[in-house]
Structures are given as C-alpha cells and as structure tokens.
Motif scaffolding. Structure first.
Motif, PDB file in Angstrom:
ATOM      1  N   GLY A 191       0.824  -1.204   0.000  1.00 39.97           N
ATOM      2  CA  GLY A 191       0.000   0.000   0.000  1.00 39.97           C
ATOM      3  C   GLY A 191       0.860   1.255   0.000  1.00 39.97           C
ATOM      4  N   ARG A 222       2.134   1.684  -3.438  1.00 37.39           N
ATOM      5  CA  ARG A 222       1.066   2.237  -4.281  1.00 37.39           C
ATOM      6  C   ARG A 222       0.924   3.750  -4.056  1.00 37.39           C
ATOM      7  NH1 ARG A 222      -4.614   3.037  -3.337  1.00 37.39           N
ATOM      8  NH2 ARG A 222      -4.251   2.285  -1.233  1.00 37.39           N
ATOM      9  N   ASN A 244      -3.477  -4.652  -3.863  1.00 40.13           N
ATOM     10  CA  ASN A 244      -2.471  -3.601  -4.012  1.00 40.13           C
ATOM     11  C   ASN A 244      -1.542  -3.868  -5.194  1.00 40.13           C
ATOM     12  OD1 ASN A 244      -3.052  -1.707  -1.932  1.00 40.13           O
ATOM     13  ND2 ASN A 244      -2.270  -3.147  -0.411  1.00 40.13           N
TER      14      ASN A 244
END
Length: 464
Positions: free
Chosen positions: A40, A43, A189
């Motif tokens: 995450g 990302r 993700n």
C-alpha cells in the motif's frame, strides 16, 4: 547491553506467542497484512510520483461511490452476520455450511447487482452531489468530468468482488486458513501497483488494475476453499433443494441480523466520505487518504488480533450457558491486550508517520503536501487506542448476534463524528483536519456506548 535485553525479551515474547494457537495465528495474519500495507505504501508512493493532485483526487474520489456500496452492504456486515452461523453449521457438516454460504452469496449478489445498475446509470449525478464544489469546478475546468465518471463506473465492480471475498473468506477463516485470508489485500495492491508502474500513472488503467487485483484475490480464496471441501452449487436440484430447506432457518436468521446492520458505518469510512462534500482544494482528499493509510499500517497487529479473536469467541459462545465466566474473562483479556497494543501503536505512529512521509518526499517528486499529510496522520492517530478497543468490543457484540446494537452504536458514532467535524471546521477551517478530528469523535462515542452495553450484559448474566 540494554539493546540485547530488549532483543531477548522480544524473542521470548515471539516464542511464547508462536506456541499459542491464537498467538501463532495473530503473528501470521500480522506478517502478511504488514506485507499488504507495505505494498500500500508502494502504491501511495507511485500515486504521489506519477499523478498530480487533481488526478489522484479524481481516482480516490471516484472510488467513494463504490465504497459507499461496499461499506453499507459488505464491510464487516456480511462477515459479522455470517461467521457465527457458519461456525455452528461447520460442526454439523461442510455440505451444510457450503449450501448456506452459496445461498447467502446468491441473494447478496442479486441485491448488489440491482444497486450497481442504478448507480451505473446515475453516476454523473451522484458524483456531482458527493464531490466538493472546489474540486468539482477544477475537474470541469480541465475537461476531466467524463473520465471521472468512467473511473467510478469501472470501480463499481469492486463491491461484487468484495462480496465474493467476504463469503468465501468466512469459510477460509473457520477452517483456520488465516494466512490465505490475509493475502487478498496483497493481490489488490499489486493490481494497482502494476497498473501505475506500467502506464506511468494512467488513472483509468490504475482503476482497472484495482479490479483485476480483487479478482485474483477472490480466485485464491476459491482455490483454498475447494481444498477444504467447500461445495459449489449442486446442479442436482432435488438434492440441493433438500439441503437448502434444512439450512433455511439459519439463512433467515442471517438476514434478520444483516438488515439492521446495513446502516452500520465504520468510523474510517464515515470520515473518508464526509471529507468529500467539504473539500476545499485539490490534494486534500489524497492527503487524508495517505495519512489514514499510514497510521492504519501500524494498526495491523490489532486488526490481526481481532480477526483471530472472532472465531475463538464464537466457539466459546456456542456453550455460553456453561462458560459464562470463561467467556467474559476472555473478553476482558482481549480488551486489555487491545488497549495496551493501542498505546504502543500510537507511539509508533508518532515516530513512524513522519519518517514514511519523509521517504515519500526523498524518493519521489511528491505533491508538496508532505507536512500537511504528517499533521493529518498524527491527529487521526490519536484515535488508535480507542479503535483498538472498538475492534474487540465489536466482535463481542457480533458474537452475541445482536440485531440493533451495532446500528445504535454506529449512528451515535456518526453523530459524534459530524459534531466534531462541524466544530473543527469553525475552529480550523480545514476539511482534512476536520475529518481527522471527526474520526476521533466517532471512536470515542462508539467505545463509551459499547462499554455501557457490556456492563449491562455482564450484570444480567451474573444475576442469572
């Protein structure tokens, strides 16, 4: 010397935890959830590095409409309604629990498809209504509104994917496949990371990547559910009808629990939704999303504990008549542990959030909002001890299969959030800060109400 002592204690704690089935499961879920959170961060870094403020706000704001559907119909609601009944049916036969889950998934999917069709047709109007005027004017000004609508329509597939994951995730959990259960977030993700990396931050392809990541996670769940003797719908309709007839009372009980919980909204999502209509400038939505994701990453050990606690409490509650004292001692133990973990995570958040945002700035070009993100992460992080206790208290209420109490607590929490945000907007005049403080208000009101319910239940059960 002091460092060696700390290492020795940490090693002793890990060995003790690994020796316990619950502790081992918590460590497994924590490890892989941390892996998901790490992805995450990757990302978020790619979003900051490859998208400008407006593009990232469009992506995150477009996801709010599908999130509303997911939160109302799915997030926690399905899992909490289905798991206790599935755990009970599992003791009778895997065929029964499979039929029960198939029937639940079929009816839930039908409801979702109707809602998704309506939302797909009215998406332009929904986005105009739920988007703050400051952001909406800039989207119209650069001619991106049609793209905004398209992204939201693509992401409408996510609620259906999450429904499948919720149902099959219950079967995986009651069969103690906690490792597999924690991998879905990694796939989700990965989908968006690959899309951003290979398309240089194209917003539409990023949305497609999010959907494909969810599909991969669902496929993984199904593979391992089948390994654990999950039975898909039987096309021998006479046999299937007999099985469905035997589990119909449990299915009906599920919907009796489920319907009142439709309007149960988690504090994080309530704050995330509430910022959209009051957003003032591009970058605020993205900053709040990154801030809450950052402090949420340090929260994973608490959510991992709650994931493992739920089936454990459900098993004990099946024999509640003879295990009242043991049940309440378990609740007290888990609340105490969650409270301690919450303060530990709060300290980690105060140290770790600035470091992570600093890394974003060093490694990528960023959006120039780093100090603002740190501020929101630290303010929202003040809710962590309350959130920790809420994770356990919510499991207690769901194990007791209460119909209206979750709705009452959620409604009270949302009122606390809205009042906190209203006061904060007057004092600070900043949508991000108001949402962060509102998050604290939600958790405070919810936890106080839940402790009141727990004290009443304990007094009644001890009297009997």
């Amino acid at each position: 010397m002091q460092f060696n002592l700390v290492l020795s204690k940490a090693r002793s704690y890990l060995e003790k935890s690994w020796a316990s089935p619950v502790g081992r499961s918590v460590l497994i879920v924590t490890f892989f959830t941390f892996g998901s959170r790490f992805l995450g961060f990757v990302r978020q870094f790619l979003i900051l590095s490859n998208m400008d403020k407006l593009e990232s706000d469009i992506l995150l704001s477009a996801n709010k409409i599908p999130e509303i559907l997911s939160v109302v119909l799915l997030m926690g609601t399905v899992y909490s309604s289905v798991l206790p009944i599935s755990s009970n049916l599992q003791k009778q036969s895997k065929e029964k629990v499979s039929s029960y889950l198939n029937l639940t998934l079929t009816t839930l999917s039908a409801v979702l498809l109707v809602c998704m069709t309506i939302m797909f047709a009215t998406m332009p109007q929904l986005l105009e209504y739920f988007t703050g005027q400051g952001l909406l004017q800039k989207v119209y000004g650069v001619g991106l509104f049609n793209q905004y609508v398209l992204i939201a329509r693509i992401l409408l597939l996510l609620p259906l994917i999450f429904a499948v994951q919720s149902i099959w995730g219950v079967f995986i959990t009651i069969n103690n496949r906690f490792l597999i259960y924690s991998l879905a977030g990694i796939f989700s993700n990965l989908g968006s990371i690959l899309a951003i990396a290979f398309t240089n931050g194209d917003v539409i392809f990023t949305a497609v990547g999010m959907v494909l990541g969810g599909v991969a996670g669902s496929a993984l769940y199904l593979i391992y559910a089948l390994k654990d003797q999950y039975k898909l719908i039987n096309f021998n309709f006479i046999q299937e009808f007999k099985t469905l007839k035997s589990i119909f009372p449990q299915w009906l009980q599920t919907w009796k629990l489920f319907v009142p919980r439709l309007f149960v909204i988690d504090g994080f999502y309530a704050a995330s939704f509430a910022i959209n209509p009051i957003v003032q400038n591009p970058g605020q939505v993205t900053a709040f999303d990154i801030a809450t994701s950052t402090q949420g990453a340090f929260f994973i050990i608490v959510t991992s504990l709650a994931t493992v606690v739920f089936p454990d409490l459900s098993d004990i509650f099946d024999n509640f008549a003879t295990k009242k004292d043991y049940f309440y001692s378990k609740i007290d133990k888990y609340i105490s542990l969650a409270w301690k973990l919450g303060f530990a995570v709060l300290l980690i958040n105060f140290i770790g959030s600035p470091l992570i945002i600093w890394l974003y700035k060093v490694l990528g070009r960023g959006q120039g909002t780093e100090m603002y993100i740190i501020l929101l992460a630290l303010v929202a992080g003040l809710s962590i001890p309350l959130r920790s206790v809420r994770e356990i208290l919510s499991r207690y209420i769901y194990v007791r299969q209460r119909q209206w109490q979750p709705l009452i607590l959620s409604t009270a929490g949302v009122l606390g959030l809205l009042v906190s945000m209203w006061v904060s907007m007057i004092v600070f005049d900043d949508a991000g800060v108001a949402a962060a403080i509102g998050f604290i208000g939600y958790n405070l009101v919810w936890v106080l109400g839940a402790f009141w319910i727990l004290s009443i239940d304990r007094a009644k059960d001890q009297a009997n």
